[in-house]
Every structure is written in C-alpha cells, then in structure tokens.
Design an enzyme around this catalytic site. Structure first.
Site, PDB file in Angstrom:
ATOM      1  N   ARG A   1      -9.625  15.421   6.219  1.00 18.27           N
ATOM      2  CA  ARG A   1     -10.447  15.524   5.136  1.00 18.27           C
ATOM      3  C   ARG A   1     -11.769  16.381   5.693  1.00 18.27           C
ATOM      4  O   ARG A   1     -12.289  16.097   6.720  1.00 18.27           O
ATOM      5  CB  ARG A   1     -10.824  14.456   4.047  1.00 18.27           C
ATOM      6  CG  ARG A   1      -9.486  13.987   3.265  1.00 18.27           C
ATOM      7  CD  ARG A   1      -9.700  13.109   2.239  1.00 18.27           C
ATOM      8  NE  ARG A   1      -8.850  11.921   2.965  1.00 18.27           N
ATOM      9  CZ  ARG A   1      -8.971  10.596   2.859  1.00 18.27           C
ATOM     10  NH1 ARG A   1      -9.872  10.407   2.082  1.00 18.27           N
ATOM     11  NH2 ARG A   1      -8.010   9.955   3.327  1.00 18.27           N
TER      12      ARG A   1
ATOM     13  N   GLU B   1      -7.848  -5.365   5.355  1.00 15.66           N
ATOM     14  CA  GLU B   1      -7.800  -5.144   3.699  1.00 15.66           C
ATOM     15  C   GLU B   1      -6.585  -5.806   3.124  1.00 15.66           C
ATOM     16  O   GLU B   1      -6.612  -6.317   1.956  1.00 15.66           O
ATOM     17  CB  GLU B   1      -7.663  -3.611   3.749  1.00 15.66           C
ATOM     18  CG  GLU B   1      -8.834  -3.018   3.966  1.00 15.66           C
ATOM     19  CD  GLU B   1      -8.781  -1.492   4.081  1.00 15.66           C
ATOM     20  OE1 GLU B   1      -8.896  -0.745   3.063  1.00 15.66           O
ATOM     21  OE2 GLU B   1      -7.990  -0.869   4.984  1.00 15.66           O
TER      22      GLU B   1
ATOM     23  N   ASN C   1       0.879  -1.286   0.064  1.00 13.97           N
ATOM     24  CA  ASN C   1      -0.130  -0.068   0.001  1.00 13.97           C
ATOM     25  C   ASN C   1       0.976   1.240   0.076  1.00 13.97           C
ATOM     26  O   ASN C   1       1.368   1.726   1.160  1.00 13.97           O
ATOM     27  CB  ASN C   1      -1.071  -0.096   1.100  1.00 13.97           C
ATOM     28  CG  ASN C   1      -1.818   1.114   1.151  1.00 13.97           C
ATOM     29  OD1 ASN C   1      -1.787   2.106   0.366  1.00 13.97           O
ATOM     30  ND2 ASN C   1      -2.737   1.127   2.303  1.00 13.97           N
TER      31      ASN C   1
ATOM     32  N   ASN D   1     -11.473   0.891  18.024  1.00 15.20           N
ATOM     33  CA  ASN D   1     -10.758   1.010  19.381  1.00 15.20           C
ATOM     34  C   ASN D   1     -11.304   2.418  20.344  1.00 15.20           C
ATOM     35  O   ASN D   1     -10.882   2.430  21.500  1.00 15.20           O
ATOM     36  CB  ASN D   1      -9.052   1.382  19.075  1.00 15.20           C
ATOM     37  CG  ASN D   1      -8.635   0.184  18.358  1.00 15.20           C
ATOM     38  OD1 ASN D   1      -8.503  -0.862  18.922  1.00 15.20           O
ATOM     39  ND2 ASN D   1      -7.881   0.747  17.258  1.00 15.20           N
TER      40      ASN D   1
ATOM     41  N   PHE E   1      -7.330  10.597  18.097  1.00 13.86           N
ATOM     42  CA  PHE E   1      -8.403  10.650  18.967  1.00 13.86           C
ATOM     43  C   PHE E   1      -8.255  10.367  20.445  1.00 13.86           C
ATOM     44  O   PHE E   1      -8.990  11.052  21.271  1.00 13.86           O
ATOM     45  CB  PHE E   1      -9.624   9.528  18.474  1.00 13.86           C
ATOM     46  CG  PHE E   1     -10.494  10.496  17.430  1.00 13.86           C
ATOM     47  CD1 PHE E   1     -11.898  10.569  17.913  1.00 13.86           C
ATOM     48  CD2 PHE E   1     -10.139  10.613  16.182  1.00 13.86           C
ATOM     49  CE1 PHE E   1     -12.733  11.115  16.937  1.00 13.86           C
ATOM     50  CE2 PHE E   1     -10.927  11.126  15.135  1.00 13.86           C
ATOM     51  CZ  PHE E   1     -12.534  11.384  15.592  1.00 13.86           C
ATOM     52  N   ARG E   2      -7.328   9.914  20.729  1.00 12.76           N
ATOM     53  CA  ARG E   2      -6.772   9.591  22.190  1.00 12.76           C
ATOM     54  C   ARG E   2      -6.475  11.096  22.803  1.00 12.76           C
ATOM     55  O   ARG E   2      -6.742  11.512  23.721  1.00 12.76           O
ATOM     56  CB  ARG E   2      -5.829   8.809  22.217  1.00 12.76           C
ATOM     57  CG  ARG E   2      -6.014   7.184  21.956  1.00 12.76           C
ATOM     58  CD  ARG E   2      -4.790   6.377  21.908  1.00 12.76           C
ATOM     59  NE  ARG E   2      -3.973   6.714  20.636  1.00 12.76           N
ATOM     60  CZ  ARG E   2      -2.896   6.256  20.168  1.00 12.76           C
ATOM     61  NH1 ARG E   2      -2.530   5.060  20.718  1.00 12.76           N
ATOM     62  NH2 ARG E   2      -2.555   6.458  19.251  1.00 12.76           N
TER      63      ARG E   2
ATOM     64  N   ARG F   1      -2.664  -2.217  -3.571  1.00 12.86           N
ATOM     65  CA  ARG F   1      -4.025  -1.278  -3.367  1.00 12.86           C
ATOM     66  C   ARG F   1      -3.861  -0.045  -4.290  1.00 12.86           C
ATOM     67  O   ARG F   1      -2.965   0.677  -4.161  1.00 12.86           O
ATOM     68  CB  ARG F   1      -4.009  -0.791  -1.719  1.00 12.86           C
ATOM     69  CG  ARG F   1      -5.246   0.039  -1.593  1.00 12.86           C
ATOM     70  CD  ARG F   1      -5.253   0.654  -0.297  1.00 12.86           C
ATOM     71  NE  ARG F   1      -6.302   1.677   0.077  1.00 12.86           N
ATOM     72  CZ  ARG F   1      -6.283   2.593   0.666  1.00 12.86           C
ATOM     73  NH1 ARG F   1      -5.419   2.999   1.270  1.00 12.86           N
ATOM     74  NH2 ARG F   1      -7.649   3.042   0.771  1.00 12.86           N
TER      75      ARG F   1
ATOM     76  N   ASN G   1      -8.365   7.303   9.767  1.00  7.15           N
ATOM     77  CA  ASN G   1      -8.120   8.839   9.462  1.00  7.15           C
ATOM     78  C   ASN G   1      -8.808   9.033   8.086  1.00  7.15           C
ATOM     79  O   ASN G   1      -9.509   9.996   8.098  1.00  7.15           O
ATOM     80  CB  ASN G   1      -6.493   8.599   8.914  1.00  7.15           C
ATOM     81  CG  ASN G   1      -6.153  10.156   8.592  1.00  7.15           C
ATOM     82  OD1 ASN G   1      -6.563  11.008   9.421  1.00  7.15           O
ATOM     83  ND2 ASN G   1      -5.444  10.204   7.583  1.00  7.15           N
TER      84      ASN G   1
ATOM     85  N   HIS H   1     -12.691   2.832   0.251  1.00 11.06           N
ATOM     86  CA  HIS H   1     -12.699   1.695   1.301  1.00 11.06           C
ATOM     87  C   HIS H   1     -13.543   0.534   0.766  1.00 11.06           C
ATOM     88  O   HIS H   1     -13.892  -0.210   1.840  1.00 11.06           O
ATOM     89  CB  HIS H   1     -13.177   2.323   2.594  1.00 11.06           C
ATOM     90  CG  HIS H   1     -12.409   3.736   3.078  1.00 11.06           C
ATOM     91  ND1 HIS H   1     -12.963   4.509   3.692  1.00 11.06           N
ATOM     92  CD2 HIS H   1     -11.089   3.605   2.883  1.00 11.06           C
ATOM     93  CE1 HIS H   1     -11.956   5.481   4.089  1.00 11.06           C
ATOM     94  NE2 HIS H   1     -10.693   4.977   3.559  1.00 11.06           N
TER      95      HIS H   1
ATOM     96  N   HIS I   1     -16.719   2.426   8.662  1.00 10.53           N
ATOM     97  CA  HIS I   1     -15.040   2.211   8.367  1.00 10.53           C
ATOM     98  C   HIS I   1     -14.718   3.636   8.954  1.00 10.53           C
ATOM     99  O   HIS I   1     -14.570   4.782   8.139  1.00 10.53           O
ATOM    100  CB  HIS I   1     -14.708   2.008   6.877  1.00 10.53           C
ATOM    101  CG  HIS I   1     -13.070   2.172   6.988  1.00 10.53           C
ATOM    102  ND1 HIS I   1     -12.509   1.161   6.721  1.00 10.53           N
ATOM    103  CD2 HIS I   1     -12.082   2.993   7.009  1.00 10.53           C
ATOM    104  CE1 HIS I   1     -11.180   1.170   6.690  1.00 10.53           C
ATOM    105  NE2 HIS I   1     -10.958   2.353   6.699  1.00 10.53           N
ATOM    106  N   LEU I   2     -14.246   3.872  10.180  1.00 12.98           N
ATOM    107  CA  LEU I   2     -13.667   5.103  10.958  1.00 12.98           C
ATOM    108  C   LEU I   2     -12.550   4.939  11.254  1.00 12.98           C
ATOM    109  O   LEU I   2     -11.813   4.390  12.233  1.00 12.98           O
ATOM    110  CB  LEU I   2     -14.389   5.358  11.851  1.00 12.98           C
ATOM    111  CG  LEU I   2     -16.022   5.194  11.868  1.00 12.98           C
ATOM    112  CD1 LEU I   2     -16.754   5.522  13.277  1.00 12.98           C
ATOM    113  CD2 LEU I   2     -16.632   6.083  10.947  1.00 12.98           C
TER     114      LEU I   2
END
Length: 386
Positions: free
Chosen positions: A224, A367, A9, A317, A266-267, A74, A194, A163, A191-192
């Site tokens: 984005r 994937e 990828n 997560n 996000f943490r 990919r 980045n 995705h 599908h969450l």
C-alpha cells in the site's frame, strides 16, 4: 480444559486461526489456511474452515474438548457506530455488509468468514472485534478531514484508524513492562508489518494515528502507498484513462515497498540492497523517510515522548529498520543502544541507550489474545455494540 476462544482472521485468500485461553493468555493452537480459491482442496471459505478443524484435529485438539466459549472475529472496519466488541446476529451482519464500501478489501472476506463460522458453529456466540475501536474517540482535530462538512457527514468520512487492537495491546504492555501507570505515559507505537501504522497515545488514549478513512493512509507499507496527493487519483483517471477500480487496486496492491522495489519481504529487500539494487535501495529509503517523518510529527503532537515501541513482523524482527528509523534523534532524547537493538531475543525488551530520555522498546503484539479477551469481556456483560 480451561475456557477458550477460537479467534478467526478471514482474508480474501487466507484464514488465520488461534485457540486462546483469555484468562491465562495461553495459545493452545494456531495456524493459517492459505490459497483459498487457488488450491483445489480449499475452493472457498467453507472449505477453509473445514481445513482449520482438520488441522486442529491433526494436532490432537478435538473441538468438543477445547472448551470453546466463543468465536472471535477480527473485523477491520466498524464504521461510525460499531466499535465495542459486539455479539454477532443477523442485524449486525447486515450492518457490516453496509460498511463494506469503507473497507472493500477487508470487510467482505471477514463477512464470509463470519457466515461460514456461524453455520459451522451455531451453538457458540460469535463476537466481532473491530480494528477501528481503539481510535473511535480520537480528538476531533485529529479525526476530521478538512473537506466539505456536509459531504463528510452524509458519507461518514472521518479518520477511523486501524490496527487498534494491536496499538492498545502494545501500549498497555509497555506500561506493564516499565512497571508504571498507563495513565502517566506519552507513547508512540509503531506497528510495522505488511500493513503499517503509527499512533500517538497519552495516558492510554490515542490522540493521533496514521491510517484514516481506510487502511491506505499513512506509512509506506508492503503493497500500500500510504500518504499520496489525492490529486494523483484524478490525474490518473483523467490523463491515463485508468478506472477508479484500477487506481484503487494499484494503490492497495501494487504500491508501497513492492511497487517501488519489487519485493515485500524485508529480508530479501536487504539482500538486494547489499547487492547494489538501486530500486530496492530507493524503496527502503522512502519507507524509512516516511516513518521518521511520522515519528517527528508525533513528537510535536505529544510535546515529549516517554516511550516508543516497535511491534509486528518488521518492527519486532528488523534491527536495521529500527536503527534507521530513530538514528540522529538524540536532540529529542531518543537514542538506541546498538548492542541491545541487535539482540535476537523475541521477548519484550528495551533497546534504548542507558540514560536516554525516551525509552525505546520492542514488544511482540498479540492481537489474537486481545481479541479473545475482548470476547470474554463482552460475554461477561462488559460491552455491546456502539
């Protein structure tokens, strides 16, 4: 060793790699080479691929002993014609180059990766697997933009979706986890990561998805914007004197959660919210609002939902995101069990409350395995280019 596939990828500044056995699903090795162009030891993609081989050797994996039967790449955008797993030759490379305008941030680095990998491993078949493939047959009412039809036809403008490898894999895994026929399910997959996208799937076939002509449309993402009024582009060009390239860069790289809250992790975003950071709070609230809006829209599209599945880095997560995305939807049969949702397990699992009409799952995406199996299928005669 059992036959395996090297999955690559290639991004603009990184190359992710995995060596996967398609039949068993075993990942023999994986990793990432980062800072291409910034690290003097990795000045370009050729050096990055050398670093991949060096990392494999350091882990005790000799290329000649891995049993490689293919290299899977990919590729984000296949345009209107390339959607099945496709063995790469010079003609395919040329077609992919022509599609770069549809995915200027994604396809060019993928092409670089393909070029150097074909040179380094010339005796192996190289296979392109497209992010857009799963959504190729979206219903016309979902795939069509309401713009001048002649312009749309001439410039191949439609909603392609992205995705797709993940959405297909996860929707199939959901049916397997529930031990029901895929054809019997109405699903929403979230599908969450980045990059973030949502899909509505009936009987294993997508009927809606949030990304469109490019991977910019839809949900709020790490950098984005997701959905914006197209008039913003003209306004900034006309009134702010921004170039099209500047606007595109802003919407792709300086928007989303980072653009609003200054943070992509996000943490850290949660830590800043807990500390009273108003910008972080707004970024999170906008993210959740957009996500809930899409869930509600897809409930309307489907009529009823049998299963909602969270996947990818944030989806797998972040229990708080999952909770806030679906809280207050009991009227639609959607209810999360707080204890199950907060479980630290990384396995596929149910997090919906007992008796809830809609099952809510968390399923890790893979994937790389999906790409490896697509390679095995096409080399076994199961497909070619579209």
């Amino acid at each position: 060793m059992t036959d395996s596939v090297l999955v690559l990828n290639s991004g603009s500044s990184s190359v992710k790699y995995s060596v996967v056995q398609p039949m068993s699903g075993v990942t023999v090795a994986d990793g990432i080479v980062e800072r291409i162009g910034d690290d003097p030891e990795v000045p370009d993609h050729r050096a990055a691929l050398d670093a991949v081989f060096a990392a494999l050797a350091q882990d005790g994996h000799d290329l000649d002993e891995l049993g490689l039967v293919a290299v899977g790449h990919r590729v984000v955008h296949g345009g209107p014609d390339l959607y099945r797993p496709t063995v790469i030759d010079d003609a395919i490379v040329q077609r992919l180059q022509q599609l770069s305008a549809l995915a200027p941030l994604h396809n060019p680095p993928a092409l670089l990766g393909i070029e150097v990998a074909r040179q380094a491993l010339p005796d192996l078949p190289h296979v392109a697997v497209f992010d857009t493939a799963f959504f190729h047959d979206l219903p016309p009412e979902a795939a069509t933009y309401a713009i001048d039809r002649d312009v749309a036809h001439e410039w191949h403008i439609r909603r392609y979706g992205f995705h797709g490898t993940s959405h297909q894999f996860v929707s199939e895994q959901a049916a397997r986890y529930l031990d029901v026929r895929l054809t019997s399910l109405r699903q929403i997959v979230l599908h969450l990561g980045n990059g973030a996208s949502a899909s509505a799937i009936v009987g294993g076939r997508p009927v809606e998805t949030s990304m469109g002509l490019t991977p910019m449309e839809g949900l709020v993402m790490g950098t984005r914007s997701g959905d914006v009024d197209a008039g913003i582009v003209m306004y900034l060009w006309r009134e702010a004197g921004m170039s099209v390239e500047d606007i595109e860069t802003m919407l792709n790289r300086r928007s989303g959660v980072r653009g609003l809250g200054g943070e992509i992790d996000f943490r850290e975003l949660h830590r800043r919210i807990d500390a009273g950071d108003a910008d972080a709070r707004l970024a999170y609230d906008v993210y959740i609002h957009r996500l809930r809006k899409y869930v509600g829209a897809y409930v309307a599209v489907l009529g009823a939902v049998d299963v909602i599945t969270f996947t990818a880095g944030v989806g797998e997560n972040d229990a708080v995101v999952r909770r806030d995305a679906l809280t207050g939807l009991t009227a639609f049969g959607i209810e999360i069990d707080e204890h199950l949702n907060e479980s630290p397990s990384r396995a596929a699992r149910r997090i919906s409350a007992d008796g809830a009409r809609t099952t809510v799952l968390v399923i890790p995406t893979d994937e790389e395995l999906a790409i490896a199996r697509a390679c095995a299928d096409v080399l076994g005669g199961a497909g070619s280019d579209g």
